[in-house]
Design a protein around this motif. Structure first.
Motif, PDB file in Angstrom:
ATOM      1  N   ASP A  78       5.799  36.239  24.047  1.00 13.64           N
ATOM      2  CA  ASP A  78       7.065  36.515  24.722  1.00 13.64           C
ATOM      3  C   ASP A  78       6.995  35.896  26.117  1.00 13.64           C
ATOM      4  OD1 ASP A  78       9.297  37.454  26.005  1.00 13.64           O
ATOM      5  OD2 ASP A  78       8.876  39.577  25.656  1.00 13.64           O
ATOM      6  N   LEU A  79       7.611  34.732  26.274  1.00 13.31           N
ATOM      7  CA  LEU A  79       7.583  34.003  27.535  1.00 13.31           C
ATOM      8  C   LEU A  79       8.886  34.164  28.317  1.00 13.31           C
ATOM      9  CD1 LEU A  79       5.850  30.691  26.336  1.00 13.31           C
ATOM     10  CD2 LEU A  79       4.803  32.702  27.403  1.00 13.31           C
ATOM     11  N   GLN A  80       9.618  35.223  28.024  1.00 17.02           N
ATOM     12  CA  GLN A  80      10.864  35.504  28.738  1.00 17.02           C
ATOM     13  C   GLN A  80      11.799  34.280  28.711  1.00 17.02           C
ATOM     14  OE1 GLN A  80      10.400  38.005  32.386  1.00 17.02           O
ATOM     15  NE2 GLN A  80       8.236  37.436  32.239  1.00 17.02           N
ATOM     16  N   ALA A  81      11.955  33.685  27.532  1.00 19.80           N
ATOM     17  CA  ALA A  81      12.768  32.478  27.388  1.00 19.80           C
ATOM     18  C   ALA A  81      14.234  32.754  27.704  1.00 19.80           C
ATOM     19  CB  ALA A  81      12.642  31.929  25.971  1.00 19.80           C
ATOM     20  N   THR A  82      14.869  31.803  28.380  1.00 18.99           N
ATOM     21  CA  THR A  82      16.303  31.890  28.678  1.00 18.99           C
ATOM     22  C   THR A  82      16.964  30.547  28.399  1.00 18.99           C
ATOM     23  OG1 THR A  82      15.974  31.278  31.010  1.00 18.99           O
ATOM     24  CG2 THR A  82      15.987  33.633  30.466  1.00 18.99           C
ATOM     25  N   LEU A  83      18.224  30.601  27.995  1.00 18.29           N
ATOM     26  CA  LEU A  83      19.047  29.409  27.815  1.00 18.29           C
ATOM     27  C   LEU A  83      20.228  29.544  28.761  1.00 18.29           C
ATOM     28  CD1 LEU A  83      19.402  26.807  26.106  1.00 18.29           C
ATOM     29  CD2 LEU A  83      20.811  28.159  24.544  1.00 18.29           C
ATOM     30  N   ASP A  84      20.248  28.687  29.770  1.00 14.75           N
ATOM     31  CA  ASP A  84      21.238  28.808  30.851  1.00 14.75           C
ATOM     32  C   ASP A  84      21.240  30.214  31.449  1.00 14.75           C
ATOM     33  OD1 ASP A  84      21.996  26.184  30.719  1.00 14.75           O
ATOM     34  OD2 ASP A  84      23.870  26.540  29.657  1.00 14.75           O
ATOM     35  N   VAL A  96      21.376  24.897  20.519  1.00 15.19           N
ATOM     36  CA  VAL A  96      21.487  24.469  21.921  1.00 15.19           C
ATOM     37  C   VAL A  96      22.514  23.339  21.986  1.00 15.19           C
ATOM     38  CG1 VAL A  96      19.111  25.110  22.492  1.00 15.19           C
ATOM     39  CG2 VAL A  96      19.594  22.791  21.684  1.00 15.19           C
ATOM     40  N   ALA A  97      23.097  23.171  23.168  1.00 15.09           N
ATOM     41  CA  ALA A  97      24.085  22.114  23.386  1.00 15.09           C
ATOM     42  C   ALA A  97      23.627  21.221  24.532  1.00 15.09           C
ATOM     43  CB  ALA A  97      25.449  22.731  23.707  1.00 15.09           C
ATOM     44  N   ALA A  98      24.173  20.017  24.571  1.00 16.37           N
ATOM     45  CA  ALA A  98      23.841  19.087  25.643  1.00 16.37           C
ATOM     46  C   ALA A  98      24.183  19.693  26.994  1.00 16.37           C
ATOM     47  CB  ALA A  98      24.593  17.772  25.448  1.00 16.37           C
ATOM     48  N   GLY A  99      23.265  19.550  27.940  1.00 16.52           N
ATOM     49  CA  GLY A  99      23.478  20.058  29.287  1.00 16.52           C
ATOM     50  C   GLY A  99      22.889  21.436  29.537  1.00 16.52           C
ATOM     51  N   GLN A 100      22.452  22.127  28.503  1.00 15.99           N
ATOM     52  CA  GLN A 100      21.863  23.456  28.694  1.00 15.99           C
ATOM     53  C   GLN A 100      20.391  23.350  29.100  1.00 15.99           C
ATOM     54  OE1 GLN A 100      23.053  25.369  24.831  1.00 15.99           O
ATOM     55  NE2 GLN A 100      24.069  26.848  26.185  1.00 15.99           N
ATOM     56  N   THR A 101      19.915  24.370  29.812  1.00 14.42           N
ATOM     57  CA  THR A 101      18.527  24.414  30.264  1.00 14.42           C
ATOM     58  C   THR A 101      17.794  25.560  29.581  1.00 14.42           C
ATOM     59  OG1 THR A 101      19.046  23.459  32.432  1.00 14.42           O
ATOM     60  CG2 THR A 101      17.000  24.710  32.249  1.00 14.42           C
ATOM     61  N   LEU A 102      16.685  25.218  28.946  1.00 17.70           N
ATOM     62  CA  LEU A 102      15.826  26.192  28.285  1.00 17.70           C
ATOM     63  C   LEU A 102      14.593  26.398  29.164  1.00 17.70           C
ATOM     64  CD1 LEU A 102      15.155  27.908  25.728  1.00 17.70           C
ATOM     65  CD2 LEU A 102      14.122  25.832  24.762  1.00 17.70           C
ATOM     66  N   ALA A 103      14.364  27.625  29.609  1.00 17.15           N
ATOM     67  CA  ALA A 103      13.283  27.891  30.558  1.00 17.15           C
ATOM     68  C   ALA A 103      12.371  29.000  30.032  1.00 17.15           C
ATOM     69  CB  ALA A 103      13.851  28.286  31.915  1.00 17.15           C
ATOM     70  N   PHE A 104      11.095  28.917  30.415  1.00 22.31           N
ATOM     71  CA  PHE A 104      10.086  29.882  29.992  1.00 22.31           C
ATOM     72  C   PHE A 104       9.360  30.428  31.216  1.00 22.31           C
ATOM     73  CE2 PHE A 104      10.719  26.835  26.617  1.00 22.31           C
ATOM     74  CZ  PHE A 104      10.880  27.632  25.495  1.00 22.31           C
ATOM     75  N   GLY A 105       9.324  31.761  31.330  1.00 22.90           N
ATOM     76  CA  GLY A 105       8.661  32.415  32.444  1.00 22.90           C
ATOM     77  C   GLY A 105       7.279  32.900  32.065  1.00 22.90           C
ATOM     78  N   PRO A 106       6.677  33.760  32.890  1.00 26.39           N
ATOM     79  CA  PRO A 106       5.342  34.307  32.599  1.00 26.39           C
ATOM     80  C   PRO A 106       5.344  35.129  31.318  1.00 26.39           C
ATOM     81  CG  PRO A 106       5.975  34.695  34.886  1.00 26.39           C
ATOM     82  CD  PRO A 106       7.204  34.214  34.181  1.00 26.39           C
ATOM     83  N   ALA A 107       4.205  35.141  30.634  1.00 26.67           N
ATOM     84  CA  ALA A 107       4.098  35.863  29.369  1.00 26.67           C
ATOM     85  C   ALA A 107       4.130  37.369  29.581  1.00 26.67           C
ATOM     86  CB  ALA A 107       2.807  35.464  28.657  1.00 26.67           C
ATOM     87  N   ARG A 108       4.964  38.055  28.791  1.00 33.70           N
ATOM     88  CA  ARG A 108       4.990  39.517  28.786  1.00 33.70           C
ATOM     89  C   ARG A 108       4.078  40.074  27.702  1.00 33.70           C
ATOM     90  NH1 ARG A 108      11.388  40.648  29.819  1.00 33.70           N
ATOM     91  NH2 ARG A 108      11.540  39.476  27.866  1.00 33.70           N
TER      92      ARG A 108
END
Length: 313
Positions: A78-84, A96-108
């Motif tokens: 669980d890397l606290q993934a977010t999409l936009d 996912v769509a063009a222009g979106q940002t997929l980000a991963f934070g610290p592992a929970r």
């Protein structure tokens, strides 16, 4: 040309597939996803071949810019993934769509996340595998084992299969106590009786000295009482004991031969679970048999290949 552009990375994320086999006689190790179970489910969620290349993301810290539409799949830690900025549910596929940002934070929970794309991420095959092994300068996005860098582009298909999820009863609980199964062998009879008792009757702590080559455990000192060992081939999951008496579990990027005495090796399922253990985490070891290890692995492979997926449409 489009795909996923790397906007941020800690320098740890890399492309992996099932690994590089049939070349250990050349001194080339296997590589491959440390948690083969989570990686297998990520590819299954998209209908990929089991050997498709995916992104292994240790401890988060990665941000990706989507330059096209597609369907991706996320499993593992669980890397606290977010999409936009909106949470992405783990252990399922998502569009996912063009222009979106997929980000991963610290592992929970867990340590390594796995991101798959339809048909796998594109990369050159080196000795029949795309797996990145930095020490040997093989594989990965550029074919030379170099780490993924800011600005790199992960090319992928724009296919958009319907999102599906892994059935809940097949999702591992990375917060549960960790007990790893060991197949006894090699030089185990040449360790002291007290050492064998301590091996299976105390908790071990994952040391900070851990990477894809091997993971050191901290606990009571284990004492080898036999003669010096002639270097021999080392299997995945082998448990070596160097002179300081603290065991080292050898992983996918291990050397191909070694001369430290060995207690045995982890089972395939336990190797995958160990891939989700972070430094400082505690675990226990438990002896098992080859037959049980084979049966457990076969059941996992069968589930990944054939278990019905949950529809999200």
């Amino acid at each position: 040309m489009s795909g996923l552009k790397i906007e941020k990375t800690l320098g740890l994320a890399q492309l992996q597939d099932r690994g590089r086999f049939g070349v250990r006689h050349l001194g080339v190790t296997q590589g491959g996803a440390l948690d083969w179970v989570a990686a297998g489910w990520a590819n299954r969620l998209l209908g990929n071949d089991a050997d498709c290349a995916l992104l292994e993301i240790p401890f988060g810290g990665v941000s990706l810019l989507c330059q096209q539409r597609s369907t991706l799949a996320l499993t593992g830690a669980d890397l606290q993934a977010t999409l936009d900025g909106q949470p992405v549910t783990n252990w399922q596929s998502f569009r996912v769509a063009a222009g979106q940002t997929l980000a991963f934070g610290p592992a929970r929970s867990g340590a390594r996340g796995y991101l798959a794309a339809p048909g796998g991420f594109e990369a050159p095959r080196m000795l029949s595998s795309r797996s990145e092994v930095r020490r040997e300068q093989l594989g990965g996005l550029h074919g030379d084992g170099s780490p993924l860098r800011q600005g790199d582009l992960l090319r992928m298909s724009d296919a958009t299969p319907a999102p599906v999820a892994v059935p809940p009863h097949h999702i591992p609980d990375y917060l549960a106590p960790v007990c790893l199964n060991v197949i006894l062998g090699a030089q185990i009879a040449l360790f002291s009786g007290q050492s064998l008792f301590d091996l299976f009757n105390q908790p071990w702590q994952v040391d900070q000295r851990a990477d894809r080559m091997g993971l050191r455990l901290l606990g009571k000192t284990l004492r080898y009482q036999g003669p010096p060992i002639i270097s021999e081939g080392i299997p995945l999951g082998a448990i070596q004991v160097p002179a300081d008496g603290q065991p080292i579990i050898l992983l996918n990027d291990r050397q191909t031969i070694g001369g430290y005495p060995r207690l045995g090796a982890l089972t395939p399922a336990s190797i995958a679970r160990l891939g989700q253990c972070a430094p400082g985490e505690q675990l226990r070891l438990k002896p098992t048999t080859r037959d049980r290890a084979r049966a457990q692995r076969a059941a996992i492979v069968q589930a990944i290949a054939h278990a019905p997926l949950a529809s999200l449409s």
